[in-house]
Enzyme design. Structure first.
Site, PDB file in Angstrom:
ATOM      1  N   HIS A  92     -10.830  -2.109   4.297  1.00  0.00           N
ATOM      2  CA  HIS A  92     -11.082  -1.692   5.601  1.00  0.00           C
ATOM      3  C   HIS A  92     -11.788  -0.572   6.093  1.00  0.00           C
ATOM      4  O   HIS A  92     -11.642  -0.766   6.918  1.00  0.00           O
ATOM      5  CB  HIS A  92      -9.439  -2.122   5.834  1.00  0.00           C
ATOM      6  N   ASP A 103       1.303  -1.556  -0.283  1.00  0.00           N
ATOM      7  CA  ASP A 103      -0.618   0.297  -0.311  1.00  0.00           C
ATOM      8  C   ASP A 103       0.860   1.556   0.135  1.00  0.00           C
ATOM      9  O   ASP A 103       1.907   1.199   0.996  1.00  0.00           O
ATOM     10  CB  ASP A 103      -0.601  -0.084   1.477  1.00  0.00           C
TER      11      ASP A 103
HETATM   12  C1  NOJ Z   1      -7.586   5.101   2.700  1.00  0.00           C
HETATM   13  C2  NOJ Z   1      -7.528   4.119   3.136  1.00  0.00           C
HETATM   14  O1  NOJ Z   1      -7.555   3.228   2.856  1.00  0.00           O
HETATM   15  C3  NOJ Z   1      -8.254   4.820   4.822  1.00  0.00           C
HETATM   16  O2  NOJ Z   1      -7.856   3.574   5.560  1.00  0.00           O
HETATM   17  C4  NOJ Z   1      -7.051   6.271   4.883  1.00  0.00           C
HETATM   18  O3  NOJ Z   1      -7.144   5.857   6.185  1.00  0.00           O
HETATM   19  C5  NOJ Z   1      -7.261   6.864   4.219  1.00  0.00           C
HETATM   20  N1  NOJ Z   1      -7.609   6.592   2.750  1.00  0.00           N
HETATM   21  C6  NOJ Z   1      -6.410   7.924   4.648  1.00  0.00           C
HETATM   22  O4  NOJ Z   1      -5.279   7.731   3.721  1.00  0.00           O
END
Ligand code: NOJ
Length: 530
Positions: free
Chosen positions: A328, A101
């Protein structure tokens, strides 16, 4: 599938691992990379071709990994770089590619770049981030609101300017107009590609570039989508700027400089399908973009058919859509689409695994895991804590349910997991040996995709069907029918053999052109050869 270096992601099933919640090998209640290695056999058995790991890099965990303090090292709570290397190698031995990621929109406030940037106005790193003078009244430079609530600006008292953060104040936005930032990320990609990583899921890919003039956003209007009303504004100047596509093309060029080319998947958390499709234009941006608007559809045959057909029609030739029901951040599909009804969740699984394109399952999808209800006192997600009684994202991040034993097969007996367990009666161990289980259905569908070229790569053709039924053909010979209505429907035109039905007793049944389908039942039929 073997000859095409891209087939593993175009045709195979991918699987998201949320490392803190997958498997805890060292017994501290938090999942880790060695735990993921321990569970690779499960993933191989399931038949997935690749895994995407939510962030494993160094993070103070203000947003559980999505606030990165070092892009080129592993967070100590999850393991070491050597563990990451071993995971990549062990997965590879099982035919599984590893995606990481990448969080390029923002860093952690504790990243060395930001520490330098905030040290003084003339620090060489200052303009790696977005700074602006206060408004004449001393308030924020413009009206932008953060996705996690409140103004998107925080005043840095030492240097007297505001810095931009589209998420938490602990997540300062990087300045992607700055060539040095772009070059730094070229290096980060190469660092991981050289270690054997097969690609990246790219966090909030649509937001990386902001309006250079920092113009105010217009207010949201009644009838606007929920997300805009929540922001209080239409995010026209901080989302989807025209220049973001150039940034994506640059990252893609780095990915393409490898043999085989590495994969980039954009997290395009957008409201409209048509806005997601813009990230496919030209064929030289990321290969894939998450279809979040589809995941947010209601589980209704007409709504889903419209979303799928608009996606298919709007994609440029040769492009691959992404289908996902859980991750998630959003409610798990057995809860959101299934409403807790296991039969409807089984229908959703059939849909996901029979559409044309890349499927991403989220850990637990394979056993039909539902959202775990949590008390306020049990929550850790800053979003849930801020917006309670909206429960935030912890309910979808509780540990993977491996077995109905103390520790859940996730951690040692007696160890408190970082988030509480859901209902351990739903677990991998018991479902694995039950031919009628959700897990068996999932594995059989993955195997069927592998076995039938039409399902892997055949064109998608919508089929007329009674109200409440979602029906389509894949390639020449596969027909999928999913009855989401309240009454039994008769699906015409499929003469052949049921290869997989949510009612497993019907597997192998011969149908002769008029297939009765009770409510909350889905069937995949291999029609007779012409
Ligand atoms: C998307 C991510 O999937 C999420 O979990 C995160 O809080 C936000 N972007 C900020 O990075």
């Amino acid at each position: 599938m073997a000859d095409d270096p891209n087939a593993w992601w175009r045709e195979g099933v991918l699987y998201q691992v949320y490392p803190r919640s997958y498997m805890d090998a060292d017994g501290d209640g938090v999942g880790d990379l060695r735990g993921v290695i321990d569970r690779l056999d499960h993933l191989q058995w399931l038949g997935v071709r690749g895994i995407w790991l939510s962030p494993i890099t160094v993070s103070p965990n203000a947003d559980f990994g999505y606030d990165c303090a070092d892009y080129c090292d592993v967070d100590p709570s999850l393991g070491t770089l050597a563990d990451a290397d071993e995971l990549i190698a062990e997965a590879g031995r099982r035919g599984i590619r590893v995606l990481l990621d990448l969080v390029p929109n923002h860093t952690s406030i504790e990243h060395a770049w930001f520490r330098e940037a905030r040290a003084s106005r003339d620090n060489p790193k200052r303009h790696w981030y977005v700074w602006a003078d206060p408004a004449p009244d001393g308030g924020p430079p413009n009206n932008w609101t953060a996705s996690f609530g409140g103004p998107a600006w925080t005043l840095d008292e030492t240097t007297g300017q505001y810095y931009l953060h589209n998420f938490l104040p602990a997540q300062p936005d990087l300045n992607w107009w700055n060539e040095d930032v772009r070059a730094a990320f070229d290096d980060i990609l190469q660092f991981w590609f050289d270690r054997g990583v097969a690609g990246f899921r790219v966090d909030v890919a649509h937001m990386m570039v902001k309006d250079a003039q920092l113009r105010d956003n217009p207010p949201a209007q009644d009838g606007d989508p929920f997300m805009y009303r929540m922001l209080g504004q239409r995010p026209v100047h901080n989302w989807c700027q025209p220049e973001v596509h150039e940034v994506h093309r640059r990252l893609r060029a780095v990915a393409e400089s490898y043999d085989p080319p590495r994969l980039l998947v954009g997290e395009t958390f957008l409201v409209e399908i048509e806005d997601v499709l813009k990230f496919y234009e030209g064929g030289d941006q990321f290969q894939l973009s998450f279809n979040i608007p589809f995941a947010h559809c209601s589980f209704d045959a007409a709504v889903l058919a419209d979303a799928i057909e608009r996606t298919e029609r709007g994609l440029p030739p040769g492009a691959t859509p992404v289908w996902t029901g859980s991750n998630h951040d959003i409610s798990r599909f057995p809860s959101r689409w299934g409403g807790g009804d296991p039969d409807r969740a089984r229908c959703a699984l059939v849909m996901l695994l029979t559409l044309r394109g890349t499927v991403f399952l989220y850990e637990g999808d394979e056993i039909g895991m539902v959202d775990t209800p949590l008390e306020y006192a049990q929550m850790l997600d800053p979003v849930g804590l801020k917006f309670w009684p909206y429960a935030g994202r912890d309910p979808v991040r509780t540990p993977m349910q491996w077995a109905n034993v103390p520790g859940g097969g996730f951690t040692r007996a007696g160890v408190e997991p970082w988030l509480p367990f859901g209902d351990l009666a739903c677990n991998v161990g018991e479902q694995r040996h039950d031919p009628d289980s959700f897990l068996s259905l999932c594995r059989d569908l993955v195997a069927l995709r592998d076995a039938l070229a039409d399902l892997r790569a055949g064109a998608f053709t919508p089929l007329g069907a009674p109200d409440g039924v979602l029906a389509y053909r894949r390639g020449e010979r596969v027909v999928v029918a999913i009855n989401l209505g309240a009454t039994t429907a008769t699906v015409e035109g499929a003469a052949g053999v049921v290869r997989c039905c949510t009612d497993r007793a019907r597997d192998g049944e011969r149908v002769d052109g008029a297939m009765p389908l009770p409510p909350s039942t889905a069937a995949v039929v291999l029609t007779d050869a012409p």
